[in-house]
Structure formats: C-alpha cells, structure tokens
Design a protein around this motif. Structure first.
Motif, PDB file in Angstrom:
ATOM      1  N   GLN A  85      -8.182   0.392   1.385  1.00 34.98           N
ATOM      2  CA  GLN A  85      -7.132  -0.315   0.591  1.00 34.98           C
ATOM      3  C   GLN A  85      -6.644  -1.550   1.026  1.00 34.98           C
ATOM      4  OE1 GLN A  85      -4.685   3.464   1.229  1.00 34.98           O
ATOM      5  NE2 GLN A  85      -4.098   3.158  -0.895  1.00 34.98           N
ATOM      6  N   PHE A  86      -6.404  -1.618   2.278  1.00 33.98           N
ATOM      7  CA  PHE A  86      -6.073  -2.993   2.701  1.00 33.98           C
ATOM      8  C   PHE A  86      -7.066  -4.153   2.458  1.00 33.98           C
ATOM      9  CE2 PHE A  86      -5.457  -6.760   5.256  1.00 33.98           C
ATOM     10  CZ  PHE A  86      -4.037  -6.835   5.609  1.00 33.98           C
ATOM     11  N   HIS A  87      -8.334  -3.679   2.390  1.00 33.99           N
ATOM     12  CA  HIS A  87      -9.693  -4.711   2.348  1.00 33.99           C
ATOM     13  C   HIS A  87      -9.500  -5.092   0.553  1.00 33.99           C
ATOM     14  CE1 HIS A  87     -13.722  -6.274   1.970  1.00 33.99           C
ATOM     15  NE2 HIS A  87     -13.250  -6.838   3.331  1.00 33.99           N
ATOM     16  N   ASP A  88      -9.603  -4.145  -0.104  1.00 37.66           N
ATOM     17  CA  ASP A  88      -9.568  -4.155  -1.585  1.00 37.66           C
ATOM     18  C   ASP A  88      -8.378  -5.116  -2.135  1.00 37.66           C
ATOM     19  OD1 ASP A  88     -11.692  -2.395  -1.578  1.00 37.66           O
ATOM     20  OD2 ASP A  88     -10.605  -0.515  -2.243  1.00 37.66           O
ATOM     21  N   LEU A  89      -7.335  -5.222  -1.587  1.00 37.20           N
ATOM     22  CA  LEU A  89      -6.123  -5.705  -2.127  1.00 37.20           C
ATOM     23  C   LEU A  89      -6.416  -7.318  -1.558  1.00 37.20           C
ATOM     24  CD1 LEU A  89      -3.164  -3.482  -1.485  1.00 37.20           C
ATOM     25  CD2 LEU A  89      -4.118  -4.297  -3.678  1.00 37.20           C
ATOM     26  N   THR A  90      -7.102  -7.388  -0.426  1.00 34.46           N
ATOM     27  CA  THR A  90      -6.866  -8.744   0.298  1.00 34.46           C
ATOM     28  C   THR A  90      -8.370  -9.485   0.651  1.00 34.46           C
ATOM     29  OG1 THR A  90      -7.125  -8.048   2.437  1.00 34.46           O
ATOM     30  CG2 THR A  90      -4.773  -8.159   1.471  1.00 34.46           C
ATOM     31  N   GLY A  91      -9.240  -8.705   0.701  1.00 33.36           N
ATOM     32  CA  GLY A  91     -10.647  -9.253   1.066  1.00 33.36           C
ATOM     33  C   GLY A  91     -11.039  -9.443   2.203  1.00 33.36           C
ATOM     34  N   ILE A 130       0.869  -1.226   0.109  1.00 30.18           N
ATOM     35  CA  ILE A 130       0.064  -0.011  -0.140  1.00 30.18           C
ATOM     36  C   ILE A 130       0.962   1.278   0.052  1.00 30.18           C
ATOM     37  CG2 ILE A 130      -1.677   1.302   1.318  1.00 30.18           C
ATOM     38  CD1 ILE A 130      -2.991  -1.455   2.171  1.00 30.18           C
ATOM     39  N   ALA A 131       1.945   1.294   0.827  1.00 26.14           N
ATOM     40  CA  ALA A 131       2.805   2.314   0.752  1.00 26.14           C
ATOM     41  C   ALA A 131       3.498   2.690  -0.542  1.00 26.14           C
ATOM     42  CB  ALA A 131       4.034   2.165   1.721  1.00 26.14           C
ATOM     43  N   LEU A 132       3.941   1.281  -1.207  1.00 22.69           N
ATOM     44  CA  LEU A 132       4.328   1.466  -2.362  1.00 22.69           C
ATOM     45  C   LEU A 132       3.451   2.297  -3.407  1.00 22.69           C
ATOM     46  CD1 LEU A 132       6.544  -1.552  -2.478  1.00 22.69           C
ATOM     47  CD2 LEU A 132       7.559   0.408  -2.388  1.00 22.69           C
ATOM     48  N   ASP A 133       2.188   1.618  -3.319  1.00 20.88           N
ATOM     49  CA  ASP A 133       1.207   2.368  -4.387  1.00 20.88           C
ATOM     50  C   ASP A 133       1.025   3.611  -4.309  1.00 20.88           C
ATOM     51  OD1 ASP A 133       0.833  -0.272  -5.307  1.00 20.88           O
ATOM     52  OD2 ASP A 133      -0.802  -0.867  -4.426  1.00 20.88           O
ATOM     53  N   ASP A 134       0.908   4.150  -2.772  1.00 19.13           N
ATOM     54  CA  ASP A 134       0.550   5.660  -2.470  1.00 19.13           C
ATOM     55  C   ASP A 134       1.805   6.451  -3.202  1.00 19.13           C
ATOM     56  OD1 ASP A 134      -1.781   5.094  -1.484  1.00 19.13           O
ATOM     57  OD2 ASP A 134      -0.908   5.425   0.843  1.00 19.13           O
ATOM     58  N   LEU A 135       3.037   5.633  -3.039  1.00 18.99           N
ATOM     59  CA  LEU A 135       4.174   6.749  -3.837  1.00 18.99           C
ATOM     60  C   LEU A 135       4.061   6.540  -5.133  1.00 18.99           C
ATOM     61  CD1 LEU A 135       7.011   5.113  -1.414  1.00 18.99           C
ATOM     62  CD2 LEU A 135       6.148   7.471  -1.324  1.00 18.99           C
ATOM     63  N   LEU A 141       4.588  14.339  -8.931  1.00 16.32           N
ATOM     64  CA  LEU A 141       5.615  14.521  -7.953  1.00 16.32           C
ATOM     65  C   LEU A 141       6.851  13.405  -8.078  1.00 16.32           C
ATOM     66  CD1 LEU A 141       3.044  14.682  -4.585  1.00 16.32           C
ATOM     67  CD2 LEU A 141       4.026  16.354  -5.836  1.00 16.32           C
ATOM     68  N   THR A 142       7.919  13.670  -7.227  1.00 18.72           N
ATOM     69  CA  THR A 142       8.839  12.819  -7.670  1.00 18.72           C
ATOM     70  C   THR A 142       9.393  11.857  -6.283  1.00 18.72           C
ATOM     71  OG1 THR A 142      10.414  14.667  -7.021  1.00 18.72           O
ATOM     72  CG2 THR A 142       9.803  14.333  -9.235  1.00 18.72           C
ATOM     73  N   PRO A 143       8.737  11.193  -5.833  1.00 24.08           N
ATOM     74  CA  PRO A 143       8.967  10.108  -4.679  1.00 24.08           C
ATOM     75  C   PRO A 143      10.171   9.324  -5.068  1.00 24.08           C
ATOM     76  CG  PRO A 143       7.213   9.321  -5.492  1.00 24.08           C
ATOM     77  CD  PRO A 143       7.372  10.802  -6.114  1.00 24.08           C
ATOM     78  N   PRO A 144      10.965   8.928  -4.106  1.00 22.80           N
ATOM     79  CA  PRO A 144      11.913   7.839  -4.478  1.00 22.80           C
ATOM     80  C   PRO A 144      11.412   6.600  -4.978  1.00 22.80           C
ATOM     81  CG  PRO A 144      11.930   8.143  -2.119  1.00 22.80           C
ATOM     82  CD  PRO A 144      11.004   9.221  -2.727  1.00 22.80           C
ATOM     83  N   LYS A 145      12.146   5.902  -5.833  1.00 24.53           N
ATOM     84  CA  LYS A 145      11.675   4.605  -6.306  1.00 24.53           C
ATOM     85  C   LYS A 145      12.345   3.576  -5.223  1.00 24.53           C
ATOM     86  CE  LYS A 145      11.551   5.861 -10.995  1.00 24.53           C
ATOM     87  NZ  LYS A 145      11.882   5.662 -12.498  1.00 24.53           N
ATOM     88  N   LEU A 146      11.708   2.992  -4.406  1.00 20.90           N
ATOM     89  CA  LEU A 146      11.996   2.079  -3.418  1.00 20.90           C
ATOM     90  C   LEU A 146      11.903   0.451  -4.047  1.00 20.90           C
ATOM     91  CD1 LEU A 146      10.372   3.704  -0.427  1.00 20.90           C
ATOM     92  CD2 LEU A 146      12.646   3.964  -1.368  1.00 20.90           C
ATOM     93  N   ARG A 147      13.009  -0.372  -3.571  1.00 22.74           N
ATOM     94  CA  ARG A 147      13.059  -1.651  -3.717  1.00 22.74           C
ATOM     95  C   ARG A 147      12.712  -2.165  -2.416  1.00 22.74           C
ATOM     96  NH1 ARG A 147      14.221  -5.834  -7.031  1.00 22.74           N
ATOM     97  NH2 ARG A 147      15.516  -7.714  -6.432  1.00 22.74           N
ATOM     98  N   VAL A 148      11.885  -3.097  -2.139  1.00 24.18           N
ATOM     99  CA  VAL A 148      11.665  -3.805  -0.758  1.00 24.18           C
ATOM    100  C   VAL A 148      11.917  -5.092  -0.717  1.00 24.18           C
ATOM    101  CG1 VAL A 148      10.304  -3.978   1.241  1.00 24.18           C
ATOM    102  CG2 VAL A 148      10.222  -1.767  -0.191  1.00 24.18           C
ATOM    103  N   ILE A 149      12.703  -5.809  -0.136  1.00 25.06           N
ATOM    104  CA  ILE A 149      13.139  -7.216   0.014  1.00 25.06           C
ATOM    105  C   ILE A 149      12.597  -7.704   1.445  1.00 25.06           C
ATOM    106  CG2 ILE A 149      14.516  -8.948  -0.106  1.00 25.06           C
ATOM    107  CD1 ILE A 149      16.240  -7.251  -1.969  1.00 25.06           C
TER     108      ILE A 149
END
Length: 445
Positions: free
Chosen positions: A318-324, A68-73, A81-89
């Motif tokens: 947002q969470f519910h939309d993604l997961t049910g 959700i955070a990545l989707d918001d960015l 806008l120019t938020p940073p591009k993040l890779r999360v592992i």
C-alpha cells in the motif's frame, strides 16, 4: 504558501510530491489536513511530525501511514461497517517543545481536537504529554521512545503504540546475552544523543542486562548532541576504549552519519555496533550501499521484510503504491496510532467521554502489520505502552526493496510477553520519582 489538504477521496500522490519538493527546497512545510471534513468528522486528531530538516523522512512517511489508515477505515465503511470518520491535522513542531505545545493548544482551541498523536523527539513528547494531562486530551505517541514517558511520567491520558526504549533494549539485552555465549564478549560501550531518549535507552539496557545476569564491563558512555555533524571525537574515543560491542541510540540521519564517518576508520575491524531500536530503518538500509559493514546488529520498530505475513506485505505494498518507495518504520507507527484511536472510539460506542475512551484504549488489541503469526499487539493497561514482539538481526544482501540492496536478516525473534517491563521494575521506578529521586536523568528541552 498554499495549505495542502487531502480528503479521503483525493489523491495523496499530489501531497507526497509537493511535500518532497518542499523538503528538497528547504522550505517550511505547511500543515496537512487529511480525512473527513470538519463538519463530517466524528473526531479530530492533532498530530505533530517533523516536516523539514534531518528527520523530515519521519514526518513524510508518517503522513502516508496516516493516509493508509484512513483508506483502510474508508474501505471498511464501503463494506458496510461503521468506523468513525476521522479528521487528521498534522504540523511540524520543529523539534522545539515550546512550539509543539503552542501547536497542540491550537489543535484544541481552533480545530476542536480530541486527540494528540505522533511526535519524534522524546523531549518534545514530555512537554505535550504534560499538556495532555492538564487539559485532559488523550495523547497517542507513535514514534518517540523514551520509556520514562510511560513509566515515571505515565498518566491516564498518555498512550504509546510503538516499541519504546525498554522493549527495544530488553530485546537487545537478550541478543547480547546469546551473543556472549557464542563469542565471550565482555567490554561494552554506549553512545547516544544527549537528551531524554539517549539517557533512558542506556539505563534501560543496563537494567535489562542486569536482570538477565549478563556480566560485562562498561568501558565508555558518550553523549553527542542531537544532530551532531561531526562524530570523529566520539569514534576516536570509542576506539581508544577498545570495547567488544558498542550499543548506540543514535537514530535517523545521526546514526547514518555515525556509520559513514566510522567506516573511514578501522572502527568496524574489531568492534560490533548494535542499534536495537532504530538501526534497521529503511533509510539506514539505503544509506549502507551494497556492502554491509561487518559486525552490525540492528533492529527497528517495523521491518519491510519481517514478519513475512500477508498483513505486513499488504501494508508495505500500500505504501509503495502510494509513493513509489518503501516505508521507514515511522509509517507503520503513524498507521497504528490512527487505527488505535478509531478502534477505541468504536469500543467506547462512539462516546466523546475521555474516561470511556481511556478505558477502551487500556487493553485494546490491534492486529498490526508488524505482528508475527498468532500474536496481536495490545496496550498494557498499567503503563499504557503497547506490547509487541521484536526481531533483531544482522545485515544481509537483499534486493527485494530497491533501491536498497541490503536488509536485515538472520533474525532472532523475541516474544512480546518477555519484553514487557516487570510490575516490580515499573513500581520501583515510579516510587523513585515519587520519593523525590530521579530513576533516569530528566529530559533536555
């Protein structure tokens, strides 16, 4: 097993379904990779969350919170806008400090991670925090809660973006003070897991009660092991001690197991059970069924039904939309960690310099789903602990978040500034360690 990956433009539902199947089958989940590709990323974040076992819900929901955070960015980028591009592992430390350290080292050596995030166990967090300090990697804690990490063991590279044990127990102490005025309770007992988080929670509660001038008698303090399957001996001991109030730092499946086992006895007839840090988590609400046990006093680090702001409702939706389904508090904590890192990179002008990023994180303001109207969370420059309000309440019927038929209500709200540890208390605890004594017991691996 094929590694599961998910770019921003993909569909997280596939990962959620696959992850759920892995947990149900008892399999060891592989690591998750989300966000930008290695070539495109402005920064790589290595996260540690449980993926299997009793606390797998926290890892599952944290992965969704991160997405959700990545989707918001990504939405900000589409808006110009120019938020940073993040890779999360993200990978599973298996609740083992040595294994977590090895994974974190691999994040740096193999993935070029500039940040660590996550971690549920405070014992594991201590080990990774030490690595972060030694290797000068910024660590953003999103779940574990021992206040020792930001007070006695605090250092430049460690930050935490969810309520810690001090914040929760400071709110709890205020609730107990007010409850004492109404009921006259005097006899207090505590039960918590026998590792750093449990012991520090009890210390924090006592310090907070004493600071408010609350008079009480401690009749028992009990320490079951983490993931204890049978709480009968502890439940019987508590009933024999005859407390008016039992405060617990049991969490997740442990807390649920304790409640269910206590409900088969006469425990709830004369004892109020309070859990001020994790008790109101959504998984607990579901486990309670449709009849609230009498005397439960609960709070958590995020609530689906408080505050009733557009910002919080949007996050839950947002969470519910993604997961049910509806989120546990772990989701909002992980969300906050990613947003905090993004905002720090922006504030530092995109700099890779650790000192610039530390300076950007210190005092950083974040408008979060859990913030009540008129307040924005911020990171205390001294302790690197986020400063947030907290709501404590009792269990009421509420079917707005099915399948749960219960939620917490009858809120008592405590201002964020009132829950900050005083500079004097922080100095006293840090000086105790510097002088060779331990303010609280050392962590258990």
């Amino acid at each position: 097993m094929e590694m599961l990956t998910r770019p921003v433009s993909g569909c997280i539902t596939i990962i959620v379904v696959a992850f759920t199947l892995l947990v149900a089958q008892g399999a060891q989940a592989e690591r998750f990779e989300l966000g930008a590709s290695a070539d495109e990323a402005d920064a790589v974040i290595g996260c540690l969350y449980p993926m299997t076992g009793r606390s797998a819900t926290y890892g599952r929901d944290s992965i969704v919170g991160i997405q959700i955070a990545l989707d918001d960015l990504a939405a900000e980028a589409k808006a110009g806008l120019t938020p940073p591009k993040l890779r999360v592992i993200a990978d599973d430390p298996r609740s083992k400090a040595s294994y977590a350290v090895r994974l974190a080292q691999d994040f740096v050596a193999k993935d070029n991670a500039r940040f660590f995030c996550g971690i549920v166990s405070s014992g594991v967090a201590h080990a990774v925090s030490d690595l972060a300090r030694n290797d000068k990697i910024i660590m953003v804690g999103t779940d574990h809660a021992s206040s020792r990490l930001s007070i006695e063991a605090g250092h430049d590279y460690y930050f935490r973006v969810t309520n810690d044990s001090w914040t929760s127990m400071a709110a709890g102490a205020r609730y107990l003070r007010d409850l004492q005025k109404q009921t006259g309770w005097k006899r207090l007992a505590f039960v918590g897991p026998d590792y750093d988080y449990g012991h520090v929670s009890w210390t924090d509660l006592q310090l907070a009660l004493d600071g408010l001038g609350v008079e009480y008698e401690t009749v028992s303090a009990l320490w079951p092991k983490l993931y204890e399957p049978d709480y009968s001996i502890y439940i019987n001991a508590l009933q024999s001690a005859k407390p008016d109030v039992v405060v617990t730092a049991l969490w997740g499946g442990d807390f649920i197991a304790f409640i269910k086992q206590a409900s088969t006895t006469r425990f709830f007839e004369n004892i109020r059970l309070a859990n001020f840090d994790t008790g109101a988590n959504y998984d607990v609400m579901m486990a309670l069924g449709d009849q609230p046990y009498p005397g439960l006093i609960l709070s958590a680090r995020h609530h689906n039904n408080w505050p009733e702001t557009g910002r919080n409702k949007r996050f839950v939706a947002q969470f519910h939309d993604l997961t049910g389904r509806y989120p546990t508090y772990a989701a909002e904590g992980a969300y906050t960690g990613i947003i905090a890192i993004a905002r720090a990179i922006e504030k530092a002008g995109g700099s890779n310099d650790s000192r610039a990023l530390i300076k950007a994180l210190e005092g950083l303001q974040l408008a979060l789903p859990e913030d009540p109207p008129g307040f924005a969370s911020y990171i205390d420059p001294d302790t690197h602990q986020i400063v947030q309000a907290q709501a404590v309440g009792t269990v009421v019927h509420n079917e707005d978040f099915p399948p749960s038929k219960l939620m917490v209500g009858n809120w008592a709200i405590y201002d964020a500034e009132d829950l900050k540890p005083s500079k004097e208390m922080v100095k006293r605890r840090r000086d105790a360690v510097a002088g060779g004594s331990e303010a609280v017991p050392p962590p258990t691996p």
